[in-house]
Design a protein around this motif. Sequence first.
Motif: not given
Length: 183
Positions: A164-183
């Motif tokens: 959040s915010g235009y200035q990159k003051e904080t690191q991005p927060a994790l929302i979702l981490l998927s499992v490994f999918h075969q592609i």
Amino acid sequence: MIPKLDPTVIYEIVVTVFLACWFIATVLCQFRETKISWFIRYKIDLFNLIPLWTFFAPHPGKRDYHLLFRDKVTETDYSEWQEMEITEERTFWSWLWNPEKRDKKILSDVVQSLVSSIPSYREKTGNLNLLMFSTPYIIVLHAVSQYKKRSQNCYRQFMLAESSGYQKETQPALILLSVFHQI
């Protein structure tokens, strides 16, 4: 003796007073649900001439979403996280030629839909396993799996983060981490 006023001077004064009152009413009405803004909006502004600047939405966007992915090279070796651009910088010619605009907009909307559906999946099931069968998840997985493939038989994991915010003051927060999918 009263000096005679020129009609153009009277016209300019009337227009100036009208525009000044309109500007003041606009500023006062930007603050939601105050008594004065309610009075101006519902009692004085009969023709809806007072704008409400919410940047074209009732709740303007305050967060940026980041879509990252990595590949599983071997059982213990993973590639570095790479960001997949959801939005792009506008160029001078974007208004005339922007062939990727629809793809980026669709991906951006789907990511927002996925993020907004996460709380309901957590609330209903207590975990996010069923989220993998939702349409937004599958669309994001498809987009990530088609992006910069290394080989035909590899596994890919994606991550959604928000900042959040235009200035990159904080690191991005994790929302979702998927499992490994075969592609």
